[in-house]
Design a protein around this motif. Structure first.
Motif, PDB file in Angstrom:
ATOM      1  N   ARG A   1     -16.324  35.435 -23.064  1.00  0.00           N
ATOM      2  CA  ARG A   1     -16.024  36.857 -22.913  1.00  0.00           C
ATOM      3  C   ARG A   1     -17.288  37.644 -22.559  1.00  0.00           C
ATOM      4  O   ARG A   1     -17.287  38.481 -21.654  1.00  0.00           O
ATOM      5  N   LYS A   2     -18.384  37.346 -23.247  1.00  0.00           N
ATOM      6  CA  LYS A   2     -19.643  38.044 -22.957  1.00  0.00           C
ATOM      7  C   LYS A   2     -20.173  37.672 -21.582  1.00  0.00           C
ATOM      8  O   LYS A   2     -20.753  38.502 -20.889  1.00  0.00           O
ATOM      9  N   ARG A   3     -19.959  36.437 -21.167  1.00  0.00           N
ATOM     10  CA  ARG A   3     -20.390  35.994 -19.842  1.00  0.00           C
ATOM     11  C   ARG A   3     -19.646  36.772 -18.771  1.00  0.00           C
ATOM     12  O   ARG A   3     -20.249  37.234 -17.802  1.00  0.00           O
ATOM     13  N   GLN A   4     -18.329  36.932 -18.951  1.00  0.00           N
ATOM     14  CA  GLN A   4     -17.545  37.689 -17.977  1.00  0.00           C
ATOM     15  C   GLN A   4     -17.987  39.152 -17.936  1.00  0.00           C
ATOM     16  O   GLN A   4     -18.034  39.763 -16.867  1.00  0.00           O
ATOM     17  N   LEU A   5     -18.325  39.706 -19.092  1.00  0.00           N
ATOM     18  CA  LEU A   5     -18.803  41.085 -19.143  1.00  0.00           C
ATOM     19  C   LEU A   5     -20.115  41.231 -18.375  1.00  0.00           C
ATOM     20  O   LEU A   5     -20.293  42.173 -17.600  1.00  0.00           O
ATOM     21  N   LEU A   6     -21.035  40.301 -18.550  1.00  0.00           N
ATOM     22  CA  LEU A   6     -22.316  40.359 -17.836  1.00  0.00           C
ATOM     23  C   LEU A   6     -22.122  40.190 -16.332  1.00  0.00           C
ATOM     24  O   LEU A   6     -22.791  40.858 -15.538  1.00  0.00           O
ATOM     25  N   ILE A   7     -21.204  39.336 -15.941  1.00  0.00           N
ATOM     26  CA  ILE A   7     -20.937  39.150 -14.514  1.00  0.00           C
ATOM     27  C   ILE A   7     -20.365  40.433 -13.927  1.00  0.00           C
ATOM     28  O   ILE A   7     -20.752  40.861 -12.830  1.00  0.00           O
ATOM     29  N   ARG A   8     -19.442  41.063 -14.651  1.00  0.00           N
ATOM     30  CA  ARG A   8     -18.853  42.311 -14.174  1.00  0.00           C
ATOM     31  C   ARG A   8     -19.922  43.393 -14.030  1.00  0.00           C
ATOM     32  O   ARG A   8     -19.952  44.125 -13.036  1.00  0.00           O
ATOM     33  N   ARG A   9     -20.827  43.487 -14.990  1.00  0.00           N
ATOM     34  CA  ARG A   9     -21.905  44.484 -14.905  1.00  0.00           C
ATOM     35  C   ARG A   9     -22.837  44.183 -13.729  1.00  0.00           C
ATOM     36  O   ARG A   9     -23.299  45.098 -13.047  1.00  0.00           O
ATOM     37  N   ARG A  10     -23.108  42.909 -13.499  1.00  0.00           N
ATOM     38  CA  ARG A  10     -23.985  42.531 -12.393  1.00  0.00           C
ATOM     39  C   ARG A  10     -23.350  42.908 -11.056  1.00  0.00           C
ATOM     40  O   ARG A  10     -24.022  43.414 -10.155  1.00  0.00           O
ATOM     41  N   ILE A  11     -22.048  42.694 -10.928  1.00  0.00           N
ATOM     42  CA  ILE A  11     -21.341  43.053  -9.700  1.00  0.00           C
ATOM     43  C   ILE A  11     -21.364  44.559  -9.501  1.00  0.00           C
ATOM     44  O   ILE A  11     -21.610  45.050  -8.391  1.00  0.00           O
ATOM     45  N   GLN A  12     -21.155  45.329 -10.569  1.00  0.00           N
ATOM     46  CA  GLN A  12     -21.190  46.786 -10.463  1.00  0.00           C
ATOM     47  C   GLN A  12     -22.571  47.278 -10.055  1.00  0.00           C
ATOM     48  O   GLN A  12     -22.706  48.183  -9.230  1.00  0.00           O
ATOM     49  N   ARG A  13     -23.607  46.652 -10.613  1.00  0.00           N
ATOM     50  CA  ARG A  13     -24.970  47.024 -10.254  1.00  0.00           C
ATOM     51  C   ARG A  13     -25.257  46.741  -8.779  1.00  0.00           C
ATOM     52  O   ARG A  13     -25.878  47.545  -8.095  1.00  0.00           O
ATOM     53  N   LEU A  14     -24.785  45.601  -8.282  1.00  0.00           N
ATOM     54  CA  LEU A  14     -24.981  45.268  -6.873  1.00  0.00           C
ATOM     55  C   LEU A  14     -24.223  46.215  -5.966  1.00  0.00           C
ATOM     56  O   LEU A  14     -24.724  46.604  -4.899  1.00  0.00           O
ATOM     57  N   GLU A  15     -23.019  46.614  -6.367  1.00  0.00           N
ATOM     58  CA  GLU A  15     -22.244  47.549  -5.566  1.00  0.00           C
ATOM     59  C   GLU A  15     -22.884  48.935  -5.541  1.00  0.00           C
ATOM     60  O   GLU A  15     -22.839  49.636  -4.521  1.00  0.00           O
ATOM     61  N   GLN A  16     -23.487  49.337  -6.645  1.00  0.00           N
ATOM     62  CA  GLN A  16     -24.139  50.646  -6.680  1.00  0.00           C
ATOM     63  C   GLN A  16     -25.419  50.656  -5.860  1.00  0.00           C
ATOM     64  O   GLN A  16     -25.773  51.676  -5.271  1.00  0.00           O
ATOM     65  N   SER A  17     -26.099  49.533  -5.780  1.00  0.00           N
ATOM     66  CA  SER A  17     -27.354  49.488  -5.036  1.00  0.00           C
ATOM     67  C   SER A  17     -27.128  49.443  -3.527  1.00  0.00           C
ATOM     68  O   SER A  17     -28.038  49.715  -2.763  1.00  0.00           O
ATOM     69  N   GLU A  18     -25.912  49.138  -3.085  1.00  0.00           N
ATOM     70  CA  GLU A  18     -25.636  49.073  -1.638  1.00  0.00           C
ATOM     71  C   GLU A  18     -25.447  50.398  -1.025  1.00  0.00           C
ATOM     72  O   GLU A  18     -25.238  51.413  -1.327  1.00  0.00           O
TER      73      GLU A  18
END
Length: 97
Positions: free
Chosen positions: A80-97
């Protein structure tokens, strides 16, 4: 940019004992061995009171059940925590684009 991360399924992975019943059986066997060793150290006949072996097998099996359920809960929490970190990483990448 998309980030694809393989998601391993949370399953019980053990090299020698598959599933919870293998773990419970292992601990039940450990309970029987403990009682047999105890009788051996006391220099009593190994099967002095056979019902005590059954009691120790039940005690060992219940410990095995608790250990297995704890391991399953911890694996699910890690996933569950792994999925949460992956989701946050994807959001961070989308915001940086």
């Amino acid at each position: 940019m998309t980030l694809e991360v393989p998601s391993p399924s949370v399953e019980y992975e053990d090299r020698y004992f598959k599933g919870p019943y293998g773990t419970i059986g292992l601990w039940a066997g450990a309970g029987i061995v403990a009682k047999t060793l105890s009788y051996g150290l006391q220099r009593k006949p190994i099967f002095h009171k056979p019902y005590t072996h059954l009691i120790w097998a039940v005690v060992g099996g219940s410990i095995g059940y608790l250990v297995d359920s704890l391991q399953q809960r911890k694996l699910q929490e890690v996933e569950r925590k792994r999925q949460l970190l992956i989701r946050r990483r994807i959001q961070r990448l989308e915001q940086s684009e």
